[in-house]
Design a protein around this motif. Structure first.
Motif, mmCIF file in Angstrom:
data_model
loop_
_atom_site.group_PDB
_atom_site.id
_atom_site.type_symbol
_atom_site.label_atom_id
_atom_site.label_comp_id
_atom_site.label_asym_id
_atom_site.label_seq_id
_atom_site.Cartn_x
_atom_site.Cartn_y
_atom_site.Cartn_z
ATOM 1 N N THR A 68 61.050 43.256 64.055
ATOM 2 C CA THR A 68 59.959 44.470 64.102
ATOM 3 C C THR A 68 58.847 43.624 63.451
ATOM 4 O O THR A 68 58.661 43.064 62.528
ATOM 5 C CB THR A 68 60.405 45.493 63.007
ATOM 6 N N LEU A 69 57.710 43.666 64.432
ATOM 7 C CA LEU A 69 56.417 43.334 64.091
ATOM 8 C C LEU A 69 55.395 44.420 63.751
ATOM 9 O O LEU A 69 55.574 45.653 64.691
ATOM 10 C CB LEU A 69 55.862 42.284 65.189
ATOM 11 N N LYS A 70 54.635 44.395 62.731
ATOM 12 C CA LYS A 70 53.714 45.633 62.379
ATOM 13 C C LYS A 70 52.532 45.259 61.710
ATOM 14 O O LYS A 70 52.229 44.047 61.204
ATOM 15 C CB LYS A 70 54.500 46.443 61.225
ATOM 16 N N GLY A 71 51.570 46.025 62.383
ATOM 17 C CA GLY A 71 49.988 45.739 61.819
ATOM 18 C C GLY A 71 49.799 46.959 61.049
ATOM 19 O O GLY A 71 49.762 48.117 61.484
ATOM 20 N N GLU A 72 48.806 46.838 60.007
ATOM 21 C CA GLU A 72 48.284 47.989 59.252
ATOM 22 C C GLU A 72 46.834 47.744 58.840
ATOM 23 O O GLU A 72 46.483 46.690 58.558
ATOM 24 C CB GLU A 72 49.117 48.140 57.875
ATOM 25 N N ALA A 73 45.976 48.583 58.971
ATOM 26 C CA ALA A 73 44.653 48.351 58.675
ATOM 27 C C ALA A 73 43.961 49.404 58.337
ATOM 28 O O ALA A 73 44.144 50.749 58.309
ATOM 29 C CB ALA A 73 43.824 48.102 60.128
ATOM 30 N N GLN A 74 43.025 49.196 57.099
ATOM 31 C CA GLN A 74 42.452 50.496 56.430
ATOM 32 C C GLN A 74 40.967 50.067 56.244
ATOM 33 O O GLN A 74 40.295 48.906 55.881
ATOM 34 C CB GLN A 74 43.019 50.331 54.887
ATOM 35 N N GLU A 75 40.264 51.145 56.534
ATOM 36 C CA GLU A 75 38.775 50.994 56.459
ATOM 37 C C GLU A 75 38.508 51.429 54.845
ATOM 38 O O GLU A 75 39.321 52.651 54.534
ATOM 39 C CB GLU A 75 37.987 52.088 57.321
ATOM 40 N N GLN A 76 37.921 50.858 54.355
ATOM 41 C CA GLN A 76 37.775 51.308 52.778
ATOM 42 C C GLN A 76 36.492 51.761 52.509
ATOM 43 O O GLN A 76 35.500 51.151 52.450
ATOM 44 C CB GLN A 76 37.787 49.710 52.085
ATOM 45 N N GLY A 83 45.631 52.996 59.631
ATOM 46 C CA GLY A 83 46.344 53.215 60.753
ATOM 47 C C GLY A 83 47.358 52.071 60.773
ATOM 48 O O GLY A 83 47.170 51.047 60.298
ATOM 49 N N GLU A 84 48.364 52.424 61.645
ATOM 50 C CA GLU A 84 49.445 51.204 61.600
ATOM 51 C C GLU A 84 50.255 51.468 63.191
ATOM 52 O O GLU A 84 50.012 52.410 63.658
ATOM 53 C CB GLU A 84 50.461 51.308 60.656
ATOM 54 N N GLY A 85 50.633 50.225 63.443
ATOM 55 C CA GLY A 85 51.518 50.199 64.903
ATOM 56 C C GLY A 85 52.608 49.138 64.652
ATOM 57 O O GLY A 85 52.588 48.209 63.997
ATOM 58 N N SER A 86 53.502 49.400 65.577
ATOM 59 C CA SER A 86 54.596 48.346 65.497
ATOM 60 C C SER A 86 55.155 48.140 66.680
ATOM 61 O O SER A 86 55.149 48.949 67.544
ATOM 62 C CB SER A 86 55.679 48.561 64.354
ATOM 63 N N VAL A 87 55.906 47.113 66.981
ATOM 64 C CA VAL A 87 56.824 46.762 68.100
ATOM 65 C C VAL A 87 58.022 45.955 67.947
ATOM 66 O O VAL A 87 57.929 45.290 66.913
ATOM 67 C CB VAL A 87 55.893 45.910 69.328
ATOM 68 N N SER A 88 59.124 46.297 68.461
ATOM 69 C CA SER A 88 60.296 45.414 68.161
ATOM 70 C C SER A 88 60.599 44.598 69.429
ATOM 71 O O SER A 88 60.478 44.717 70.423
ATOM 72 C CB SER A 88 61.468 46.557 67.819
ATOM 73 N N VAL A 89 61.341 43.433 68.949
ATOM 74 C CA VAL A 89 61.691 42.760 70.060
ATOM 75 C C VAL A 89 63.398 42.270 69.613
ATOM 76 O O VAL A 89 63.431 41.785 68.315
ATOM 77 C CB VAL A 89 61.182 41.326 70.199
ATOM 78 N N SER A 101 51.699 41.441 71.023
ATOM 79 C CA SER A 101 50.328 42.426 70.175
ATOM 80 C C SER A 101 50.853 43.486 69.938
ATOM 81 O O SER A 101 51.535 44.324 70.415
ATOM 82 C CB SER A 101 49.074 42.425 71.454
ATOM 83 N N VAL A 102 50.309 43.805 68.668
ATOM 84 C CA VAL A 102 50.443 45.298 68.170
ATOM 85 C C VAL A 102 49.062 45.882 67.982
ATOM 86 O O VAL A 102 48.351 45.379 67.439
ATOM 87 C CB VAL A 102 51.225 45.178 66.760
ATOM 88 N N GLN A 103 48.761 47.046 68.391
ATOM 89 C CA GLN A 103 47.750 47.848 68.645
ATOM 90 C C GLN A 103 47.671 48.767 67.452
ATOM 91 O O GLN A 103 48.800 49.542 67.273
ATOM 92 C CB GLN A 103 47.608 48.568 69.956
#
Length: 130
Positions: A68-76, A83-89, A101-103
């Motif tokens: 499981t690949l995950k990205g998390e971004a936060q505007e400070q 926001g966050e998103g993930s994808v599994s392989v 790629s994870v959007q």
């Protein structure tokens, strides 16, 4: 009752083969920013564990396991948006080098730009470990 001629009992499920997989967090890029902000924090994750941008992690997995690949971004700002998103392989799908790629979408939550979004793209490389 004797167990003559049948041998030892066999497990119902055959043991899954183990594979070694190397996952690299290539990087994160702010690909669109429609008035959300300019100060950001972001993090990449592999199977729930944070990984530094540009770093790799080698995993020993059963072929039935998922990566499981995950990205998390936060505007400070005073009231951060995140926001966050993930994808599994499936580990069994890693037969050659794969780029995933994870959007991640972050939506402004206040002010005149409320509802506007920023989009991040997190890129991961998955390959068989040597």
């Amino acid at each position: 009752m004797a167990n003559i001629g049948r041998g030892p009992p066999q497990p119902l499920d055959a043991a899954a083969k183990t594979v070694k997989v190397k996952v690299t967090f290539v990087g994160a890029e702010l690909t669109e920013n429609n008035h959300v902000g300019n100060e950001w924090w972001y993090e990449g994750y592999v199977n729930g564990k944070a990984i530094e941008e540009g770093s790799s992690r080698t995993l020993s997995l059963k072929t039935t396991d998922k990566i499981t690949l995950k990205g998390e971004a936060q505007e400070q700002d005073k009231i951060p948006e995140d926001g966050e998103g993930s994808v599994s392989v499936k580990a069994s799908a890693v037969t050659k080098t794969i780029t995933k790629s994870v959007q991640v979408a972050v939506t402004e939550n206040r002010g005149r730009y409320s509802g506007d979004t920023a989009t991040w793209t997190f890129t991961f490389k998955i390959e068989k470990a040597k």
